[in-house]
Design a protein around this motif. Structure first.
Motif, PDB file in Angstrom:
ATOM      1  N   MET A  42       0.831  -1.193   0.000  1.00 34.88           N
ATOM      2  CA  MET A  42       0.000   0.000   0.000  1.00 34.88           C
ATOM      3  C   MET A  42       0.870   1.249   0.000  1.00 34.88           C
ATOM      4  O   MET A  42       0.538   2.262  -0.620  1.00 34.88           O
ATOM      5  N   LYS A  90       0.056  -3.644   3.909  1.00 29.00           N
ATOM      6  CA  LYS A  90      -0.805  -4.566   3.178  1.00 29.00           C
ATOM      7  C   LYS A  90      -0.288  -4.753   1.756  1.00 29.00           C
ATOM      8  O   LYS A  90       0.036  -3.798   1.063  1.00 29.00           O
ATOM      9  N   LEU A 121      -0.841  -6.055  -2.146  1.00 35.24           N
ATOM     10  CA  LEU A 121      -1.948  -6.195  -3.075  1.00 35.24           C
ATOM     11  C   LEU A 121      -1.512  -6.933  -4.333  1.00 35.24           C
ATOM     12  O   LEU A 121      -0.387  -6.786  -4.806  1.00 35.24           O
ATOM     13  N   SER A 164     -11.708  -3.599  -5.347  1.00 32.88           N
ATOM     14  CA  SER A 164     -10.909  -4.829  -5.421  1.00 32.88           C
ATOM     15  C   SER A 164     -10.336  -5.224  -4.077  1.00 32.88           C
ATOM     16  O   SER A 164     -10.173  -6.393  -3.785  1.00 32.88           O
ATOM     17  N   PHE A 165      -9.976  -4.252  -3.279  1.00 32.89           N
ATOM     18  CA  PHE A 165      -9.268  -4.600  -2.054  1.00 32.89           C
ATOM     19  C   PHE A 165     -10.075  -4.289  -0.809  1.00 32.89           C
ATOM     20  O   PHE A 165      -9.548  -4.282   0.292  1.00 32.89           O
TER      21      PHE A 165
END
Lengths: 345, 206
Positions: free
Chosen positions: A282, A307, A309, A328-329
């Motif tokens: 992130m 995080k 991704l 999406s996340f």
């Protein structure tokens, strides 16, 4: 502040303008570049104002190392501390001891050079100037260089090159931000050099590669061909050869570097207005939002920055990008002008 | 220089010095001696006068440290104090100086230069003369305001405090000087235009 009716001398007297000319930073650079783009008729006024500020470099009469020593010793003895004289580092003393007239002559020569150069610009003979391309936040531009090489310039980036590319010398460009280069190999084997503001120069013959140089880091990704990096490490220069598929990343400003294999498709996805996340943190995405779109991002919790991704999102429109990211996340993303806040689920 | 103090704010450094910290005092001297001397030398061509004024200033600061008021701009404080000292000294040295204490005893001499990355061997004394003329036509107060603003990067408010005039007057001094210099800059361009077209003409003939 409204600058609309400013004359050259008003700009040259403005503190925010002076800061931009003398010590440019991202805030002043972003503001003035945008101002120039939205007020193209004022370009001449701005140029003249910049020259005025440049002209106002008054002469330096610094004391010699001997004079400083004398003053220091007087002060020490008169304040009753004669025993504790601190000597100055030799290097600094040498710099100060340089005879006054030497720098004066240099400055005079440099000043005359400036005058003749500005006159040439003023005459429209742009032989000594560089051609510059600026991309705004969120904009990508493809540029063909005089030798046929192609450059794709990512958002919030600047590419400069000299107008005098006549095929007899090295081809040199200066980059701030991020760009992808597809360099044409010339029969004359002229080198192609990409200079960054960092201590890095990329040297190539003919090849395709990506250069990234921003606040968040400096890295080069080679897609095809071969390039040589010249990395300045203090006084000495280190040369690094790269193979296709490799990425070299500079470690801060120390001149040390890390080389690794990367997925070039991911590193170059920005060209297709896409961002590919392959275990991307992130924190890296926040850097893209700030550097490519000029946004200011606040994150609800620091853990969120760690995080990782996986996936991809379109980048041609920042709102579409943000909503794709959110969906999406499973993030909560709010945007208010330039302020963006990101929170976990 | 003592690295310990580089992270200090001006207010904190000043307080440390007022509390009698010798290292803080030495740090202030090393940090500001060059720009102070540089500023002082514009008032007079005699280096010894400025050396005296700078060292007297620091000695007095140390002796009166307990009495000084707090400040959050040491540079401003030192410039202002040095200026008062220099003008007082120059008016004392000025033997016929009964009439004007602040006005006629000092000059403020600057020359302008331009630091550009492009270095050329071309030299033209005519253009240099034009610029010198332009600078000489500025008043000493204009020159002083220009120096404080563009060399020492002081704010309009600080310059007003140092020169003991209003902020509005500082604006007027600087914008007036800039308007004059702009006019001369254009003349220099025209003169360059002439000389370069002459060169092209000669090249054309040859």
């Amino acid at each position: 502040m409204s600058y609309t009716h400013y004359q050259a001398e008003d700009f040259a007297a403005d503190e925010f303008f002076i800061r931009w000319v003398k010590t440019p930073d991202s805030e002043t650079e972003a503001f003035w570049q945008e101002w120039i783009q939205t007020h193209p008729a004022q370009a001449d006024t701005i140029r003249e104002a910049r020259e005025l500020v440049g002209l106002l470099e008054t002469n330096k009469d610094f004391p010699t190392a001997g004079q400083i020593n004398r003053m220091r010793q007087h002060i020490h003895s008169r304040t009753g501390r004669a025993g504790k004289v601190i000597s100055m580092p030799q290097k600094q003393a040498d710099q100060i001891a340089r005879p006054w007239y030497q720098s004066w002559q240099k400055l005079a020569a440099v000043f005359l050079a400036f005058l003749s150069c500005s006159a040439l610009i003023w005459l429209g003979i742009n032989r000594f100037t560089k051609v510059a391309y600026h991309t705004a936040y969120g904009q990508i531009q493809t540029i063909q260089l005089p030798d046929g090489s192609m450059v794709t310039l990512n958002a919030n980036s600047v590419l400069r090159y000299s107008r005098t590319w006549d095929g007899t010398r090295d081809r040199e460009v200066w980059l701030e931000g991020e760009a992808f280069f597809d360099v044409k190999h010339l029969k004359t084997h002229n080198r192609f050099l990409v200079h960054t503001q960092d201590n890095l120069t990329v040297e190539v013959l003919g090849t395709t590669f990506n250069v990234f140089e921003r606040k968040s880091g400096t890295r080069v990704v080679l897609q095809t061909g071969k390039v040589k990096l010249n990395i300045q490490q203090g006084q000495k220069q280190e040369q690094v050869l790269m193979q296709p598929g490799e990425q070299v990343e500079l470690v801060e400003k120390t001149g040390r570097y890390a080389k690794k294999k990367v997925n070039t498709q991911q590193a170059l996805a920005w060209k297709a207005h896409k961002l590919v996340f392959d275990n991307t943190s992130m924190a890296e995405i926040v850097a893209v939002l700030e550097e490519n779109y000029g946004l200011h991002v606040t994150i609800a919790s620091p853990e969120l920055l760690q995080k990782k991704l996986v996936g991809s999102a379109p980048t041609h429109d920042v709102d579409v990008f943000l909503s794709a990211l959110a969906k999406s996340f499973n993030l909560k993303i709010n945007r208010n002008g330039k302020e963006v806040s990101i929170a976990g689920p | 220089m003592n690295r310990k103090f580089t992270a200090y704010t001006d207010a904190a450094l000043w307080q440390a010095f007022k509390d009698g910290d010798e290292e803080a005092f030495d740090f202030m001297f090393e940090k500001y001696v060059q720009v102070l001397y540089n500023y002082g030398r514009k008032f007079t061509a005699v280096p010894e006068i400025i050396e005296d004024c700078v060292q007297d200033l620091f000695v007095e600061l140390w002796e009166k440290k307990k009495l000084l008021s707090p400040t959050d701009s040491i540079k401003f404080y030192l410039f202002k104090a040095l200026r008062i000292r220099i003008i007082r000294r120059l008016s004392k040295d000025h033997t016929f100086g009964k009439e004007g204490i602040d006005s006629d005893v000092y000059n403020f001499a600057i020359t302008l230069s331009y630091e550009s990355k492009l270095i050329s061997q071309q030299q033209d004394t005519h253009q240099q003369k034009l610029l010198t003329q332009a600078v000489n036509q500025l008043s000493k107060r204009q020159k002083e305001a220009i120096h404080l603003k563009y060399f020492d990067n002081l704010s309009y408010v600080e310059i007003a405090g140092i020169m003991a005039i209003s902020v509005d007057s500082v604006y007027k001094l600087i914008s007036g000087a800039l308007a004059q210099l702009k006019k001369h800059m254009r003349q220099v361009y025209i003169s360059l235009l002439w000389s370069s077209s002459l060169i092209y003409f000669l090249l054309y003939l040859s």
